[in-house]
Enzyme design. Structure first.
Site, PDB file in Angstrom:
ATOM      1  N   GLY A   1      71.761 114.470  69.573  1.00 48.59           N
ATOM      2  CA  GLY A   1      71.859 115.920  69.702  1.00 48.59           C
ATOM      3  C   GLY A   1      70.936 116.436  70.787  1.00 48.59           C
TER       4      GLY A   1
ATOM      5  N   LEU B   1      71.895 118.249  73.210  1.00 46.79           N
ATOM      6  CA  LEU B   1      72.692 117.678  74.303  1.00 46.79           C
ATOM      7  C   LEU B   1      72.522 118.431  75.615  1.00 46.79           C
ATOM      8  CD1 LEU B   1      76.006 116.848  72.409  1.00 46.79           C
ATOM      9  CD2 LEU B   1      73.921 115.493  72.631  1.00 46.79           C
TER      10      LEU B   1
ATOM     11  N   GLY C   1      73.621 115.112  80.810  1.00 43.23           N
ATOM     12  CA  GLY C   1      73.653 113.642  80.733  1.00 43.23           C
ATOM     13  C   GLY C   1      74.590 113.201  79.623  1.00 43.23           C
ATOM     14  N   HIS C   2      74.439 113.821  78.474  1.00 42.13           N
ATOM     15  CA  HIS C   2      75.339 113.505  77.358  1.00 42.13           C
ATOM     16  C   HIS C   2      76.776 113.925  77.703  1.00 42.13           C
ATOM     17  CE1 HIS C   2      71.359 114.295  75.317  1.00 42.13           C
ATOM     18  NE2 HIS C   2      71.640 113.105  74.827  1.00 42.13           N
TER      19      HIS C   2
ATOM     20  N   GLN D   1      63.794 105.221  63.963  1.00 44.00           N
ATOM     21  CA  GLN D   1      63.307 104.842  65.292  1.00 44.00           C
ATOM     22  C   GLN D   1      62.124 105.688  65.753  1.00 44.00           C
ATOM     23  OE1 GLN D   1      67.266 105.762  66.908  1.00 44.00           O
ATOM     24  NE2 GLN D   1      66.219 106.568  68.700  1.00 44.00           N
TER      25      GLN D   1
ATOM     26  N   GLY E   1      73.836 105.624  78.065  1.00 41.11           N
ATOM     27  CA  GLY E   1      73.309 106.041  79.363  1.00 41.11           C
ATOM     28  C   GLY E   1      72.418 104.981  79.986  1.00 41.11           C
TER      29      GLY E   1
ATOM     30  N   LEU F   1      67.621 114.041  83.464  1.00 46.12           N
ATOM     31  CA  LEU F   1      67.760 114.959  82.329  1.00 46.12           C
ATOM     32  C   LEU F   1      67.341 114.243  81.054  1.00 46.12           C
ATOM     33  CD1 LEU F   1      71.144 116.804  83.028  1.00 46.12           C
ATOM     34  CD2 LEU F   1      68.830 117.363  83.798  1.00 46.12           C
TER      35      LEU F   1
ATOM     36  N   SER G   1      66.320 115.322  76.700  1.00 48.72           N
ATOM     37  CA  SER G   1      66.136 116.364  75.672  1.00 48.72           C
ATOM     38  C   SER G   1      64.672 116.776  75.570  1.00 48.72           C
ATOM     39  CB  SER G   1      66.608 115.842  74.317  1.00 48.72           C
ATOM     40  OG  SER G   1      67.900 115.302  74.437  1.00 48.72           O
ATOM     41  N   ARG G   2      63.777 115.909  76.036  1.00 53.27           N
ATOM     42  CA  ARG G   2      62.345 116.208  75.911  1.00 53.27           C
ATOM     43  C   ARG G   2      61.802 117.035  77.086  1.00 53.27           C
ATOM     44  NH1 ARG G   2      62.291 110.928  73.141  1.00 53.27           N
ATOM     45  NH2 ARG G   2      61.263 111.253  71.146  1.00 53.27           N
TER      46      ARG G   2
END
Ligand code: AMP
Length: 305
Positions: free
Chosen positions: A35, A37, A40-41, A65, A168, A205, A207-208
């Protein structure tokens, strides 16, 4: 057709089987994500849609993880926007399960072990990370096997649908490990890699990235610049001179370099011979990780000459 979101494995399998039948489809693509997103996703989803009749995206923040509970808690969750982005790419079905759905008996006793490949680089600073990631990827790949929800009578018609899963290049070590897991343990799926999508200024890109302030984001650009420098040297068959590229990253005060190396793309073992004074020949992967402000960033660049 409007995208559908399901939360149980039974619904996922029934719905994807229904879609395969109704479309007369012969292939299914799976796009696993956590998620939050971004484009990239979106590139993964678009690639899957281009090559498959039915595409399932999964959104699951996998507790197994994350070594650190705070990192898990602060992982961004943007489900409605994620579903809208997946719909725009033409994804058919979103699987967004709860932790209980994926781990009904609590933490699994038996897990996938990532071995030596999972202990180096990212694995060295995040012990157990890749065992947790591979364990959930194994489960997701199994949930997404096309035709699992078809009645017995439907399964015998024609051959098995093709099954592909999209990952990716951005997470190069994860990709290498997933490829090894699928090969070593004979999963019935083809792994497809999608090139890293970058912002216009070169930052990969992630998410962080949203946790970087303006100065940190600017500083973070040194990672992609250093990788690009190696790419240019490799393409023009110059010596890579990795030490000077490392020094360039280390001169940036807001960036704490963890590793920066040139490795074999499959084993991720350093190719020390090939990155100093002699002109670069062959294929390799430059990998880098650094802490920038509160965020650990990773990036990589395939090298070829
Ligand atoms: P994540 O949601 O971060 O677990 O990522 C889900 C998938 O998206 C993984 O296969 C990642 O490698 C891929 N991905 C993340 N960022 C990018 C990017 N910038 N370009 C291409 N793929 C990406």
């Amino acid at each position: 057709m409007a995208i559908k979101t399901v939360t149980t494995v039974a619904e996922l399998q029934a719905e994807s089987a229904r879609l395969l039948t109704s479309k007369g489809g012969t292939s299914q693509g799976l796009v696993p994500t956590m998620g939050a997103l971004h484009q990239g996703h979106a590139a993964l989803a678009r690639t899957a849609v281009k090559h498959n009749d039915v595409v399932v995206a999964t959104i699951f923040v996998n507790p197994l993880q994350f070594g650190d509970a705070t990192d898990l808690d602060r992982y961004p969750r943007t489900l409605d926007a994620d579903i809208a982005l997946l719909e725009e790419q033409g994804v058919d079905l979103v699987f967004a399960p709860t932790v209980d759905e994926v781990y009904p008996d609590g933490e699994p006793l038996v897990r996938v072990t990532s071995g030596v490949l999972g202990e180096k680089w990212e694995g060295a600073s995040r012990p157990g990370h890749f065992d947790g990631a591979l364990t959930v990827v194994a489960k997701l790949l199994h949930y997404g096997i096309p035709g699992a929800g078809l009645p017995a009578s439907g399964k015998s018609q024609g051959g098995l649908p093709a099954y592909r899963a999209y990952f990716g290049q951005k997470d190069a070590q994860q990709l290498a490990l997933v490829r090894r897991m699928v090969a070593d343990l004979n999963f019935p799926v083809k792994i497809e890699a999608v090139p890293t999508v970058r912002a216009a200024d070169g930052l990969a890109l992630s998410s962080r990235n949203r946790f970087l302030d303006e100065a940190e984001r600017e500083a973070a650009l040194v990672l992609s610049r250093a990788l690009r420098l190696l790419e240019e040297r490799a393409m023009s068959r110059q010596p890579l001179d990795l030490d000077s590229a490392r020094a360039m990253v280390e001169s940036q005060p807001l960036v704490a370099l963890d590793y920066f190396d040139v490795v074999d793309p499959g084993t991720l073992d350093p190719l020390a011979e090939n990155c100093r004074e002699t002109p670069f020949r062959g294929e390799a992967l430059a990998i880098i990780a650094a802490k920038v402000g509160p965020v650990r960033l990773i990036d990589n660049m395939p090298l070829a000459s």
